[in-house]
Design an enzyme around this catalytic site. Structure first.
Site, PDB file in Angstrom:
ATOM      1  N   ASN A 107       0.849  -1.192   0.000  1.00 17.80           N
ATOM      2  CA  ASN A 107       0.000   0.000   0.000  1.00 17.80           C
ATOM      3  C   ASN A 107       0.885   1.242   0.000  1.00 17.80           C
ATOM      4  O   ASN A 107       1.984   1.226   0.548  1.00 17.80           O
ATOM      5  CB  ASN A 107      -0.875  -0.002   1.266  1.00 17.80           C
ATOM      6  CG  ASN A 107      -1.796   1.202   1.349  1.00 17.80           C
ATOM      7  OD1 ASN A 107      -2.416   1.589   0.358  1.00 17.80           O
ATOM      8  ND2 ASN A 107      -1.889   1.823   2.519  1.00 17.80           N
ATOM      9  N   HIS A 109       0.900   5.157   1.294  1.00 17.81           N
ATOM     10  CA  HIS A 109       0.179   6.049   2.208  1.00 17.81           C
ATOM     11  C   HIS A 109       0.839   7.427   2.205  1.00 17.81           C
ATOM     12  O   HIS A 109       2.070   7.521   2.298  1.00 17.81           O
ATOM     13  CB  HIS A 109       0.192   5.463   3.624  1.00 17.81           C
ATOM     14  CG  HIS A 109      -0.544   6.324   4.594  1.00 17.81           C
ATOM     15  ND1 HIS A 109      -1.929   6.396   4.618  1.00 17.81           N
ATOM     16  CD2 HIS A 109      -0.110   7.201   5.533  1.00 17.81           C
ATOM     17  CE1 HIS A 109      -2.303   7.266   5.536  1.00 17.81           C
ATOM     18  NE2 HIS A 109      -1.218   7.766   6.108  1.00 17.81           N
ATOM     19  N   GLU A 142      -3.265  -6.843   8.943  1.00 15.66           N
ATOM     20  CA  GLU A 142      -4.670  -6.659   9.337  1.00 15.66           C
ATOM     21  C   GLU A 142      -4.970  -5.269   9.898  1.00 15.66           C
ATOM     22  O   GLU A 142      -6.119  -4.865   9.962  1.00 15.66           O
ATOM     23  CB  GLU A 142      -5.083  -7.720  10.361  1.00 15.66           C
ATOM     24  CG  GLU A 142      -5.266  -9.090   9.756  1.00 15.66           C
ATOM     25  CD  GLU A 142      -4.186 -10.047  10.216  1.00 15.66           C
ATOM     26  OE1 GLU A 142      -2.999  -9.785   9.892  1.00 15.66           O
ATOM     27  OE2 GLU A 142      -4.525 -11.022  10.893  1.00 15.66           O
ATOM     28  N   LYS A 172       4.167  13.483  -5.733  1.00 15.11           N
ATOM     29  CA  LYS A 172       5.353  13.275  -6.589  1.00 15.11           C
ATOM     30  C   LYS A 172       6.275  12.238  -5.965  1.00 15.11           C
ATOM     31  O   LYS A 172       6.836  11.384  -6.655  1.00 15.11           O
ATOM     32  CB  LYS A 172       6.131  14.594  -6.742  1.00 15.11           C
ATOM     33  CG  LYS A 172       5.548  15.499  -7.781  1.00 15.11           C
ATOM     34  CD  LYS A 172       6.521  16.617  -8.107  1.00 15.11           C
ATOM     35  CE  LYS A 172       5.856  17.602  -9.042  1.00 15.11           C
ATOM     36  NZ  LYS A 172       6.500  18.899  -9.077  1.00 15.11           N
ATOM     37  N   GLU A 174       5.308   9.979  -3.807  1.00 14.97           N
ATOM     38  CA  GLU A 174       4.593   8.693  -3.797  1.00 14.97           C
ATOM     39  C   GLU A 174       4.921   7.901  -5.056  1.00 14.97           C
ATOM     40  O   GLU A 174       5.190   6.700  -4.999  1.00 14.97           O
ATOM     41  CB  GLU A 174       3.073   8.918  -3.742  1.00 14.97           C
ATOM     42  CG  GLU A 174       2.552   9.385  -2.414  1.00 14.97           C
ATOM     43  CD  GLU A 174       1.032   9.515  -2.427  1.00 14.97           C
ATOM     44  OE1 GLU A 174       0.352   8.641  -2.983  1.00 14.97           O
ATOM     45  OE2 GLU A 174       0.523  10.508  -1.880  1.00 14.97           O
TER      46      GLU A 174
HETATM   47  C1  GRF Z   1      -2.638   9.027  -2.887  1.00 16.60           C
HETATM   48  O1  GRF Z   1      -2.323  10.174  -2.168  1.00 16.60           O
HETATM   49  C2  GRF Z   1      -2.463   7.797  -2.041  1.00 16.60           C
HETATM   50  O2  GRF Z   1      -1.407   7.872  -1.158  1.00 16.60           O
HETATM   51  C3  GRF Z   1      -3.750   7.806  -1.269  1.00 16.60           C
HETATM   52  O3  GRF Z   1      -4.719   8.183  -2.211  1.00 16.60           O
HETATM   53  C4  GRF Z   1      -4.104   8.972  -3.228  1.00 16.60           C
HETATM   54  C5  GRF Z   1      -4.372   8.302  -4.525  1.00 16.60           C
HETATM   55  O4  GRF Z   1      -3.894   9.017  -5.622  1.00 16.60           O
HETATM   56  N1  GRF Z   1      -3.974   6.540  -0.619  1.00 16.60           N
HETATM   57  P1  GRF Z   1      -3.931   8.382  -7.074  1.00 16.60           P
HETATM   58  O5  GRF Z   1      -5.339   7.812  -7.263  1.00 16.60           O
HETATM   59  O6  GRF Z   1      -2.889   7.318  -7.176  1.00 16.60           O
HETATM   60  O7  GRF Z   1      -3.674   9.512  -8.017  1.00 16.60           O
END
Ligand code: GRF
Length: 203
Positions: A107, A109, A142, A172, A174
């Site tokens: 995931n 975040h 979980e 960016k 992420e």
């Molecule tokens: C991102 O900020 C992610 O971290 C969060 O939701 C957003 C999704 O952005 N969980 P995208 O749909 O990938 O553009």
């Protein structure tokens, strides 16, 4: 054999796009084989279709969490997905699903976990007054936004930051973090040891 990646996304899908692009460019030795969304009009589904990736809308209406997760598992099995990426996926996965695929679900975040879990990571960090935030890629367990951390990227806050400006800069990072984590996974370089994730190429 390239890694078969399945992406779960509820919205815009910019993280999905980053993975698709990196696969196409050969940066990640893998291929996005399916995108699943709980939202019929998610832009993520359109992005998938634009790249000839199978796009699946799974309607949650009238389904228990277990039944819904079973439907996702059926897609995962049918498409022989090796890695499940949650990229802006806004539904919680139930414990049986998470246990079944532990070590194969990651995931992204938008905060430095364990600070600011939940759906308002950027806003919560800003309101708390932190000077540095960022993003976290982690294996899913979980707990909500809780599993072993693969990697994090920091983003310093600015005096004039708003939720939007901070979210933009975090996003960016992420894309970079997710891409790197998926690449490491695809190369078999991640090993989970309790709460710690070892990056084997760095040992
Ligand atoms: C991102 O900020 C992610 O971290 C969060 O939701 C957003 C999704 O952005 N969980 P995208 O749909 O990938 O553009």
């Amino acid at each position: 054999m390239p890694l078969r990646i399945g992406v779960l996304a509820s919205g815009r899908g910019s993280n999905l796009q980053a993975i698709i692009d990196a696969c196409k460019e050969g940066v990640i030795p893998g291929e996005v084989v399916v995108v699943v969304s709980d939202k019929k009009d998610a832009h993520a589904l359109e992005r998938a279709r634009n790249h000839d990736v199978k796009a699946v809308f799974l309607d949650s209406a009238g389904k228990t969490r277990e039944a819904y997760d079973e439907a996702i598992a059926a897609v995962v099995e049918a498409e022989r997905v090796g890695l499940i990426c949650l990229a802006g996926y806004m539904r919680l996965l139930g414990a049986p699903f998470v246990k079944r695929y532990f070590g194969r679900i990651i995931n992204i975040h938008p905060a430095l976990l364990p600070s600011f879990p939940g759906i308002h990571g950027q806003k919560d960090a800003l309101e708390y007054g932190v000077k540095v935030s960022g993003c976290t890629v982690h294996f899913v367990d979980e707990g909500m936004d809780h599993g072993p951390i693969i990697l994090q990227k920091t983003v310093p806050l600015r005096e004039d930051d708003t939720e939007e400006s901070l979210s933009r800069r975090i996003l960016k990072q992420e894309h970079k973090a997710l891409l790197k984590a998926v690449k490491l996974y695809a190369e078999g370089k991640l090993s989970i040891e309790g709460r710690r994730v070892r990056i084997l190429s760095q040992l």
